[in-house]
Design a protein around this motif. Structure first.
Motif, PDB file in Angstrom:
ATOM      1  N   LEU A 108       0.698  -1.043  -0.033  1.00 39.34           N
ATOM      2  CA  LEU A 108       0.007  -0.027   0.057  1.00 39.34           C
ATOM      3  C   LEU A 108       1.041   1.168  -0.141  1.00 39.34           C
ATOM      4  CD1 LEU A 108      -2.747  -1.101   2.428  1.00 39.34           C
ATOM      5  CD2 LEU A 108      -2.973  -0.633   0.052  1.00 39.34           C
ATOM      6  N   ARG A 109       1.977   1.224   0.631  1.00 41.54           N
ATOM      7  CA  ARG A 109       2.934   2.372   0.531  1.00 41.54           C
ATOM      8  C   ARG A 109       3.484   2.544  -0.762  1.00 41.54           C
ATOM      9  NH1 ARG A 109       5.780   5.474   3.827  1.00 41.54           N
ATOM     10  NH2 ARG A 109       7.854   6.273   3.227  1.00 41.54           N
ATOM     11  N   LEU A 110       3.732   1.510  -1.495  1.00 40.00           N
ATOM     12  CA  LEU A 110       4.524   1.617  -2.590  1.00 40.00           C
ATOM     13  C   LEU A 110       3.428   2.092  -4.053  1.00 40.00           C
ATOM     14  CD1 LEU A 110       7.261  -1.022  -2.666  1.00 40.00           C
ATOM     15  CD2 LEU A 110       7.643   1.245  -1.862  1.00 40.00           C
ATOM     16  N   LEU A 111       2.118   1.420  -3.792  1.00 40.82           N
ATOM     17  CA  LEU A 111       1.349   1.536  -5.015  1.00 40.82           C
ATOM     18  C   LEU A 111       1.139   3.231  -5.528  1.00 40.82           C
ATOM     19  CD1 LEU A 111      -1.634  -0.721  -4.242  1.00 40.82           C
ATOM     20  CD2 LEU A 111      -0.118  -0.873  -6.276  1.00 40.82           C
ATOM     21  N   PRO A 112       0.897   4.126  -4.589  1.00 40.80           N
ATOM     22  CA  PRO A 112       0.581   5.486  -5.192  1.00 40.80           C
ATOM     23  C   PRO A 112       1.984   6.174  -5.560  1.00 40.80           C
ATOM     24  CG  PRO A 112       0.410   5.348  -2.800  1.00 40.80           C
ATOM     25  CD  PRO A 112       0.740   4.132  -3.280  1.00 40.80           C
ATOM     26  N   LEU A 113       3.054   5.612  -5.287  1.00 38.88           N
ATOM     27  CA  LEU A 113       4.207   6.286  -5.607  1.00 38.88           C
ATOM     28  C   LEU A 113       4.559   6.490  -7.068  1.00 38.88           C
ATOM     29  CD1 LEU A 113       6.618   5.257  -2.871  1.00 38.88           C
ATOM     30  CD2 LEU A 113       5.337   7.260  -2.834  1.00 38.88           C
ATOM     31  N   PRO A 114       4.795   7.871  -7.584  1.00 33.90           N
ATOM     32  CA  PRO A 114       5.489   7.942  -8.988  1.00 33.90           C
ATOM     33  C   PRO A 114       6.828   7.401  -8.959  1.00 33.90           C
ATOM     34  CG  PRO A 114       5.060  10.189  -7.970  1.00 33.90           C
ATOM     35  CD  PRO A 114       4.789   9.128  -7.276  1.00 33.90           C
ATOM     36  N   LEU A 115       7.478   7.365 -10.159  1.00 34.42           N
ATOM     37  CA  LEU A 115       8.832   6.718 -10.156  1.00 34.42           C
ATOM     38  C   LEU A 115       9.873   7.586  -9.521  1.00 34.42           C
ATOM     39  CD1 LEU A 115       9.290   5.494 -13.749  1.00 34.42           C
ATOM     40  CD2 LEU A 115       9.668   4.388 -11.767  1.00 34.42           C
ATOM     41  N   PRO A 116       9.957   9.040  -9.538  1.00 35.21           N
ATOM     42  CA  PRO A 116      10.755   9.461  -8.713  1.00 35.21           C
ATOM     43  C   PRO A 116      10.923   9.060  -7.021  1.00 35.21           C
ATOM     44  CG  PRO A 116      10.042  11.048 -10.196  1.00 35.21           C
ATOM     45  CD  PRO A 116       9.258   9.843 -10.371  1.00 35.21           C
ATOM     46  N   ALA A 117       9.616   9.306  -6.755  1.00 36.85           N
ATOM     47  CA  ALA A 117       9.474   9.065  -5.117  1.00 36.85           C
ATOM     48  C   ALA A 117       9.620   7.481  -4.868  1.00 36.85           C
ATOM     49  CB  ALA A 117       8.079   9.296  -4.696  1.00 36.85           C
ATOM     50  N   LEU A 118       9.365   6.503  -5.929  1.00 35.80           N
ATOM     51  CA  LEU A 118       9.579   5.008  -5.640  1.00 35.80           C
ATOM     52  C   LEU A 118      11.118   4.846  -5.634  1.00 35.80           C
ATOM     53  CD1 LEU A 118       8.571   2.313  -5.725  1.00 35.80           C
ATOM     54  CD2 LEU A 118       8.772   2.284  -8.209  1.00 35.80           C
ATOM     55  N   ARG A 119      11.711   5.372  -6.511  1.00 33.22           N
ATOM     56  CA  ARG A 119      13.261   5.265  -6.509  1.00 33.22           C
ATOM     57  C   ARG A 119      13.799   5.737  -5.148  1.00 33.22           C
ATOM     58  NH1 ARG A 119      13.062   6.588 -12.328  1.00 33.22           N
ATOM     59  NH2 ARG A 119      13.593   8.678 -11.982  1.00 33.22           N
ATOM     60  N   ALA A 120      13.302   7.012  -4.966  1.00 33.84           N
ATOM     61  CA  ALA A 120      14.097   7.550  -3.343  1.00 33.84           C
ATOM     62  C   ALA A 120      13.464   6.428  -2.227  1.00 33.84           C
ATOM     63  CB  ALA A 120      13.350   8.770  -3.122  1.00 33.84           C
ATOM     64  N   GLU A 121      12.217   5.852  -2.233  1.00 35.46           N
ATOM     65  CA  GLU A 121      11.927   5.030  -1.190  1.00 35.46           C
ATOM     66  C   GLU A 121      12.490   3.716  -1.174  1.00 35.46           C
ATOM     67  OE1 GLU A 121       9.267   3.478   1.720  1.00 35.46           O
ATOM     68  OE2 GLU A 121       9.616   5.472   1.065  1.00 35.46           O
ATOM     69  N   LEU A 122      13.063   3.119  -2.278  1.00 40.46           N
ATOM     70  CA  LEU A 122      13.659   1.850  -2.446  1.00 40.46           C
ATOM     71  C   LEU A 122      15.036   2.082  -2.082  1.00 40.46           C
ATOM     72  CD1 LEU A 122      12.305   0.501  -5.741  1.00 40.46           C
ATOM     73  CD2 LEU A 122      11.520  -0.061  -3.478  1.00 40.46           C
ATOM     74  N   ARG A 123      15.556   3.301  -2.436  1.00 39.93           N
ATOM     75  CA  ARG A 123      17.036   3.562  -2.373  1.00 39.93           C
ATOM     76  C   ARG A 123      17.302   3.811  -0.919  1.00 39.93           C
ATOM     77  NH1 ARG A 123      17.219   8.382  -4.153  1.00 39.93           N
ATOM     78  NH2 ARG A 123      17.183   7.842  -6.171  1.00 39.93           N
ATOM     79  N   GLN A 124      16.244   4.257  -0.183  1.00 41.31           N
ATOM     80  CA  GLN A 124      16.450   4.416   1.348  1.00 41.31           C
ATOM     81  C   GLN A 124      16.320   3.058   2.089  1.00 41.31           C
ATOM     82  OE1 GLN A 124      13.436   6.530   3.160  1.00 41.31           O
ATOM     83  NE2 GLN A 124      14.510   7.188   4.824  1.00 41.31           N
ATOM     84  N   LYS A 125      15.242   2.177   1.596  1.00 37.73           N
ATOM     85  CA  LYS A 125      15.329   0.770   2.230  1.00 37.73           C
ATOM     86  C   LYS A 125      16.705   0.196   1.858  1.00 37.73           C
ATOM     87  CE  LYS A 125      10.314   0.111   1.483  1.00 37.73           C
ATOM     88  NZ  LYS A 125      10.106  -0.154   2.852  1.00 37.73           N
ATOM     89  N   ALA A 126      17.456   0.272   0.693  1.00 36.42           N
ATOM     90  CA  ALA A 126      18.685  -0.234   0.700  1.00 36.42           C
ATOM     91  C   ALA A 126      19.611  -0.110   1.519  1.00 36.42           C
ATOM     92  CB  ALA A 126      19.167  -0.265  -0.817  1.00 36.42           C
TER      93      ALA A 126
END
Length: 500
Positions: free
Chosen positions: A28-46
């Motif tokens: 649910l957290r990842l679904l609404p994210l556009p690509l720039p925000a998605l990449r930032a989120e995944l980068r932070q997780k890594a």
């Protein structure tokens, strides 16, 4: 008291429910994210999990060897689409590694060439290449084109351009141009399409368009004088400005109405309406005429579990606490990766369901008048998801139509149904189609005799769109269209990206 086996089953169930709950929250957290925000989120997780591997996507130009590039250019559109459609089914089944590499490069080339949208610089550079022979002068023109902002304005002075020219040539330019040469080059750029590009101010932009207007304008000189006095509109009264322009107040209003018809931002037509790194979904036409939703994988980051790091950590643990820590990090990493792939899969399924139901909309390249009623609930039921999941998925996502290169928000595929008042049956009409028809009627009206809301109601009914007058008024206000009285006075029609 429950026995050991019962306690074990209860603990197992609780851990499974916790894992499912965490996975649902992650998705649910990842679904609404556009690509720039998605990449930032995944980068932070890594960054916070050593068992996650993150690699930024590559946006470089796809390189083709001469043979595959020539073959791709010689193929017609139908052949390209046939090839692409076949490549989606068993793309990696070829046994020959070399043939597979060529096919993969062509696959990437098709994605890029069918979806690339020319930028303002590319549009201008093509004209310069056709009109100016190779040499230092052409490169100076291209340098000026590259200095334009997204609105099409040149914010740099001739001195700044000369400094950039020297810097671009390492301090040893092949031609020593003067500021007068740069001024002449700027005038050549201003003669390119779109008209008004290369202007250094709003007044100059409007003046360029006024001079280039092919119509016979008896008051052209008055319009140009008004461009020169554009800054006075905010500081002087209309009567004083009319005296300065040597015209009557009525003639001043007529000149202002003309300037409102010009484009103050000629470069914006080439600016992408979505984030600069482009849409996630590409709509490709199949050989049978239907549409297929495809993710442009070049824009997605590589996000996976680092199995080597997991293995090394398992081999190095010494205590139960260390083992539990490693297991927790590994479990979280696998849930994050799974949520990422589920997010992309859900996006594809929702887009495909919308494409299947809005084929005419895609065939038209995004004409909202061709939309059929489509609710989020209908797509949710078709793919077996909750309506809230579909709503999150379509948020801030963009689709590029391969054949027309049109950019369409995914949410634009969904529209409410309208029915004539008192009618229980009959073909439903989408509200977007009604708005598009309303806007078309207003754009085609006689400016001296604009249509009233009642006249618009009658005209829409003649087009098969029966609406109440109050509904027409509501849609007119939602589109930002002024009232009949304001339109008669010359108020401009809105030019917004949300207008159909």
């Amino acid at each position: 008291m429950p026995g050991p086996s019962q306690s074990l089953v209860a603990n197992l169930r609780q851990s499974q429910e916790a894992a499912l709950s965490m996975q649902a929250r992650l998705r649910l957290r990842l679904l609404p994210l556009p690509l720039p925000a998605l990449r930032a989120e995944l980068r932070q997780k890594a960054e916070h999990n050593p068992f996650l591997e993150y690699v930024e996507p590559a946006f470089g130009t796809v390189s083709l060897d001469a043979a595959s590039e020539g073959a791709a250019r010689e193929a017609d559109e139908e052949g390209n689409l046939d090839y692409f459609n076949a490549s989606l089914e068993g793309f990696g089944d070829q046994a020959d590694p070399e043939a597979l590499a060529v096919a993969q490069r062509r696959h990437e080339w098709l994605i890029q060439t069918q979806t690339a949208r020319p930028s303002l610089y590319q549009h201008l550079a093509d004209q310069v290449a056709r009109q100016t022979p190779e040499g230092p002068w052409r490169r100076l023109l291209l340098l000026i084109c590259d200095a334009l902002d997204t609105d099409g304005y040149l914010r740099a002075t001739p001195h700044d351009v000369l400094s950039d020219w020297w810097q671009a040539n390492g301090g040893k330019p092949e031609a020593n141009f003067s500021e007068a040469d740069v001024a002449r080059a700027i005038r050549e750029v201003q003669a390119l399409d779109p008209v008004g590009v290369g202007a250094r101010s709003l007044a100059e932009c409007l003046a360029l368009q006024t001079r280039a207007d092919p119509r016979d304008l008896p008051n052209r000189e008055r319009y140009l004088r008004l461009c020169d006095h554009l800054g006075s509109l905010l500081t002087e009264s209309p009567a004083r400005l009319a005296r300065d322009l040597r015209c009557t107040p009525e003639e001043l209003r007529e000149a202002l109405a003309y300037l409102r018809t010009l484009n103050p931002f000629p470069g914006r037509a080439f600016a992408p309406p979505e984030p600069l790194d482009g849409p996630e979904i590409v709509a490709l036409r199949r050989p049978d005429g239907s549409w297929q939703a495809v993710c442009d994988e070049r824009r997605f980051p590589l996000f996976r579990v680092d199995e080597a790091a997991v293995g090394a950590a398992r081999a190095a643990v010494r205590t139960a606490d260390e083992r539990a820590c490693v297991a927790n990090l590994e479990n979280r990493a696998r849930l994050d990766v799974e949520a990422y792939h589920e997010r992309n899969d859900t996006l594809l399924r929702v887009a495909q369901a919308a494409f299947d139901r809005q084929r005419a909309f895609l065939d038209s390249g995004g004409d909202r008048g061709t939309l059929r009623p489509l609710l989020l609930r209908e797509v949710a039921q078709a793919i077996g998801y909750d309506e809230s999941i579909v709503s999150r998925t379509v948020k801030d996502k963009t689709v590029r139509v391969a054949t027309s290169r049109a950019l369409i928000p995914l949410r634009a595929f969904f529209t409410h149904a309208l029915r004539a008042e008192g009618e229980a049956e009959g073909e439903a009409i989408s509200d977007q189609r009604a708005k598009a028809a309303l806007k078309s009627l207003v754009e085609g009206e006689n400016p001296a005799k604009p249509l009233s809301d009642q006249a618009l109601t009658v005209a829409l009914a003649a087009r098969g769109i029966p609406l109440a007058r109050r509904t027409v008024a509501k849609y007119r206000e939602a589109l930002g269209i002024p009232s009949t009285r304001e339109r008669r006075k010359g108020a401009p029609l809105p030019q917004t990206k949300d207008s159909p």
